[in-house]
Motif scaffolding. Structure first.
Motif, PDB file in Angstrom:
ATOM      1  N   PRO A 179     -30.842  61.931 -31.207  1.00  0.00           N
ATOM      2  CA  PRO A 179     -31.778  62.483 -30.212  1.00  0.00           C
ATOM      3  C   PRO A 179     -33.231  62.457 -30.658  1.00  0.00           C
ATOM      4  CG  PRO A 179     -29.840  63.875 -30.395  1.00  0.00           C
ATOM      5  CD  PRO A 179     -29.749  62.874 -31.507  1.00  0.00           C
ATOM      6  N   SER A 180     -33.494  62.645 -31.952  1.00  0.00           N
ATOM      7  CA  SER A 180     -34.881  62.662 -32.422  1.00  0.00           C
ATOM      8  C   SER A 180     -35.509  61.271 -32.469  1.00  0.00           C
ATOM      9  CB  SER A 180     -34.937  63.291 -33.815  1.00  0.00           C
ATOM     10  OG  SER A 180     -34.170  62.536 -34.742  1.00  0.00           O
ATOM     11  N   LEU A 181     -34.697  60.219 -32.379  1.00  0.00           N
ATOM     12  CA  LEU A 181     -35.208  58.848 -32.448  1.00  0.00           C
ATOM     13  C   LEU A 181     -35.096  58.102 -31.123  1.00  0.00           C
ATOM     14  CD1 LEU A 181     -33.731  57.693 -35.888  1.00  0.00           C
ATOM     15  CD2 LEU A 181     -36.081  58.398 -35.417  1.00  0.00           C
ATOM     16  N   SER A 182     -34.179  58.545 -30.259  1.00  0.00           N
ATOM     17  CA  SER A 182     -33.909  57.774 -29.049  1.00  0.00           C
ATOM     18  C   SER A 182     -35.126  57.683 -28.135  1.00  0.00           C
ATOM     19  CB  SER A 182     -32.722  58.379 -28.296  1.00  0.00           C
ATOM     20  OG  SER A 182     -32.940  59.755 -28.029  1.00  0.00           O
ATOM     21  N   MET A 183     -35.892  58.766 -28.013  1.00  0.00           N
ATOM     22  CA  MET A 183     -37.081  58.703 -27.160  1.00  0.00           C
ATOM     23  C   MET A 183     -38.142  57.785 -27.752  1.00  0.00           C
ATOM     24  SD  MET A 183     -38.399  59.476 -24.313  1.00  0.00           S
ATOM     25  CE  MET A 183     -37.536  60.869 -23.595  1.00  0.00           C
ATOM     26  N   TRP A 184     -38.250  57.765 -29.073  1.00  0.00           N
ATOM     27  CA  TRP A 184     -39.190  56.839 -29.708  1.00  0.00           C
ATOM     28  C   TRP A 184     -38.763  55.396 -29.472  1.00  0.00           C
ATOM     29  CZ3 TRP A 184     -43.911  57.733 -30.978  1.00  0.00           C
ATOM     30  CH2 TRP A 184     -44.305  59.014 -31.365  1.00  0.00           C
ATOM     31  N   ALA A 185     -37.461  55.144 -29.451  1.00  0.00           N
ATOM     32  CA  ALA A 185     -36.976  53.797 -29.142  1.00  0.00           C
ATOM     33  C   ALA A 185     -37.387  53.378 -27.735  1.00  0.00           C
ATOM     34  CB  ALA A 185     -35.458  53.739 -29.305  1.00  0.00           C
ATOM     35  N   VAL A 186     -37.280  54.313 -26.786  1.00  0.00           N
ATOM     36  CA  VAL A 186     -37.686  54.026 -25.409  1.00  0.00           C
ATOM     37  C   VAL A 186     -39.191  53.753 -25.336  1.00  0.00           C
ATOM     38  CG1 VAL A 186     -37.841  54.976 -23.080  1.00  0.00           C
ATOM     39  CG2 VAL A 186     -35.786  55.353 -24.443  1.00  0.00           C
ATOM     40  N   VAL A 187     -39.982  54.554 -26.053  1.00  0.00           N
ATOM     41  CA  VAL A 187     -41.429  54.365 -26.043  1.00  0.00           C
ATOM     42  C   VAL A 187     -41.808  53.008 -26.627  1.00  0.00           C
ATOM     43  CG1 VAL A 187     -43.583  55.178 -27.093  1.00  0.00           C
ATOM     44  CG2 VAL A 187     -42.006  56.816 -26.059  1.00  0.00           C
ATOM     45  N   ILE A 188     -41.184  52.632 -27.748  1.00  0.00           N
ATOM     46  CA  ILE A 188     -41.495  51.334 -28.368  1.00  0.00           C
ATOM     47  C   ILE A 188     -41.183  50.193 -27.417  1.00  0.00           C
ATOM     48  CG2 ILE A 188     -40.835  49.768 -30.233  1.00  0.00           C
ATOM     49  CD1 ILE A 188     -40.409  52.264 -31.989  1.00  0.00           C
ATOM     50  N   ALA A 189     -40.029  50.249 -26.764  1.00  0.00           N
ATOM     51  CA  ALA A 189     -39.663  49.189 -25.823  1.00  0.00           C
ATOM     52  C   ALA A 189     -40.612  49.144 -24.640  1.00  0.00           C
ATOM     53  CB  ALA A 189     -38.228  49.401 -25.342  1.00  0.00           C
ATOM     54  N   ASP A 190     -41.017  50.306 -24.141  1.00  0.00           N
ATOM     55  CA  ASP A 190     -41.926  50.338 -22.993  1.00  0.00           C
ATOM     56  C   ASP A 190     -43.325  49.847 -23.369  1.00  0.00           C
ATOM     57  OD1 ASP A 190     -42.394  51.357 -20.137  1.00  0.00           O
ATOM     58  OD2 ASP A 190     -43.961  52.404 -21.257  1.00  0.00           O
ATOM     59  N   VAL A 191     -43.810  50.236 -24.538  1.00  0.00           N
ATOM     60  CA  VAL A 191     -45.134  49.790 -24.980  1.00  0.00           C
ATOM     61  C   VAL A 191     -45.149  48.277 -25.158  1.00  0.00           C
ATOM     62  CG1 VAL A 191     -46.769  49.871 -26.899  1.00  0.00           C
ATOM     63  CG2 VAL A 191     -45.793  51.984 -26.004  1.00  0.00           C
ATOM     64  N   TRP A 192     -44.092  47.725 -25.729  1.00  0.00           N
ATOM     65  CA  TRP A 192     -44.027  46.268 -25.907  1.00  0.00           C
ATOM     66  C   TRP A 192     -44.076  45.545 -24.571  1.00  0.00           C
ATOM     67  CZ3 TRP A 192     -40.244  42.803 -24.215  1.00  0.00           C
ATOM     68  CH2 TRP A 192     -40.342  41.506 -24.727  1.00  0.00           C
ATOM     69  N   LYS A 193     -43.410  46.102 -23.556  1.00  0.00           N
ATOM     70  CA  LYS A 193     -43.333  45.408 -22.273  1.00  0.00           C
ATOM     71  C   LYS A 193     -44.593  45.555 -21.428  1.00  0.00           C
ATOM     72  CE  LYS A 193     -40.834  45.143 -17.913  1.00  0.00           C
ATOM     73  NZ  LYS A 193     -41.090  43.702 -17.841  1.00  0.00           N
ATOM     74  N   THR A 194     -45.205  46.731 -21.407  1.00  0.00           N
ATOM     75  CA  THR A 194     -46.270  46.994 -20.433  1.00  0.00           C
ATOM     76  C   THR A 194     -47.683  46.970 -21.004  1.00  0.00           C
ATOM     77  OG1 THR A 194     -45.875  49.364 -20.755  1.00  0.00           O
ATOM     78  CG2 THR A 194     -44.785  48.316 -18.895  1.00  0.00           C
TER      79      THR A 194
END
Length: 319
Positions: A179-194
């Motif tokens: 849980p402490s890393l999953s949101m950071w994973a989402v942020v990294i993927a979103d930053v890379w895409k947008t």
């Protein structure tokens, strides 16, 4: 003796100007009327229907049979207990997740997008290739990029942990499950895409700035930071505000990236994911519609605040 007071315009000429202005306005409304009707049919009717269902106890398996329950789907007390979306702790967790995701991801995209735009605005060999390559992440569908990042974040076979291990850092991280890393994973993927979207929006604004302004600033002895603060930033501010509005609205209603990458877990559930959970998983159209209406109100409210602030700033600049 000559008089400096010019004679007043004939009343008929003034009426002709007013009449021409009114005709142009009517013509403009006639031209955009088909688009407005299509928008009302495609977006207005589903929105009104969702608002209506939010005041009912309709179920997804039989939406035509329902009873009016008022605002119970939003908040109410029944048998000494609070019910409704606003009394659900999972809803407020989803609100917190969405706000955290929006603030962090959009802030990173703004900084990185601005740096990329400034780089692509300079003249160097391979600039055209770089401008083309930066479109690749933005062109990839969100579901495809989410699956790709899911494999990259794999705790045993992912390339992210492999790179961390090569650098001597902890390399057995469960990016998706923790849980402490999953949101950071989402942020990294979103930053890379947008980030490319932000960069291209700001690059378009940078290319409209006359080069003579920078030359004059250099002659006056202005440093690079002074040129950026006094020339670049004020002139790209309208485009920057528009890009921020689009990205914040998009981030606030994020669903597909989180759903595919983390299976809509509670640690990363967004407000759109919460609405989907109520409608699809629990078959509760009333609660799901109430959550969807709240999502719409939050996104529309943020957009209205940004537009209002931009108009106030424009009025101050013109004063």
């Amino acid at each position: 003796m000559r008089s400096d007071i010019s004679p007043p315009l004939p009343a008929s000429r003034g009426r002709r100007k007013v009449s021409l202005h009114q005709r142009r306005r009517r013509g403009a409304w006639l031209l955009i009327a088909p688009a407005l009707l299509l928008l009302a049919f495609a977006a207005g009717w589903p929105l009104l229907r969702t608002i209506w269902f939010s005041f009912t106890n309709a179920m997804l398996d039989n939406p035509n049979e329902y009873e009016i329950v008022g605002v119970a789907n939003y908040f109410a007390h029944r048998d000494g207990m609070a019910i409704g979306v606003l009394s659900d702790p999972l809803w407020w967790q989803a609100v917190g997740n969405t706000l955290w995701f929006s603030i962090v991801s959009v802030s990173l995209e703004l900084v990185l997008g601005l740096l990329l735009a400034l780089l692509m605005n300079e003249k160097f060999r391979g600039r055209a290739l770089m401008r083309t390559a930066i479109l690749v992440p933005w062109a990839i569908p969100t579901i495809v990029s989410a699956k790709m990042w899911g494999w990259m974040f794999h705790d045993q076979y992912g390339v992210i942990n492999d790179l961390l291990g090569r650098l001597g850092l902890p390399s057995h991280l469960a990016w998706i499950a923790e849980p402490s890393l999953s949101m950071w994973a989402v942020v990294i993927a979103d930053v890379w895409k947008t980030t490319p979207f932000m960069a291209l929006m700001l690059l378009a604004a940078l290319q409209l700035i006359p080069g003579d302004l920078y030359e004059a600033a250099r002659v006056d002895g202005a440093s690079a930071w002074q040129r950026f603060r006094r020339i670049t930033l004020p002139l790209i501010m309208p485009a920057l505000v528009v890009a921020l509005i689009f990205r914040i609205m998009d981030a606030m209603r994020v669903f597909d990236l989180i759903y595919v990458l983390t299976s809509n877990s509670e640690a990363t559930m967004s407000i759109s994911g919460y609405a989907r959970e109520q409608i699809v998983s629990y078959q509760d159209m009333g609660m799901g519609s109430a959550a969807s209406v709240l999502v719409f109100m939050m996104v529309a409210g943020i957009a209205a605040v940004f537009i209002r602030v931009a108009r106030l700033n424009a009025k101050e600049d013109n004063a």
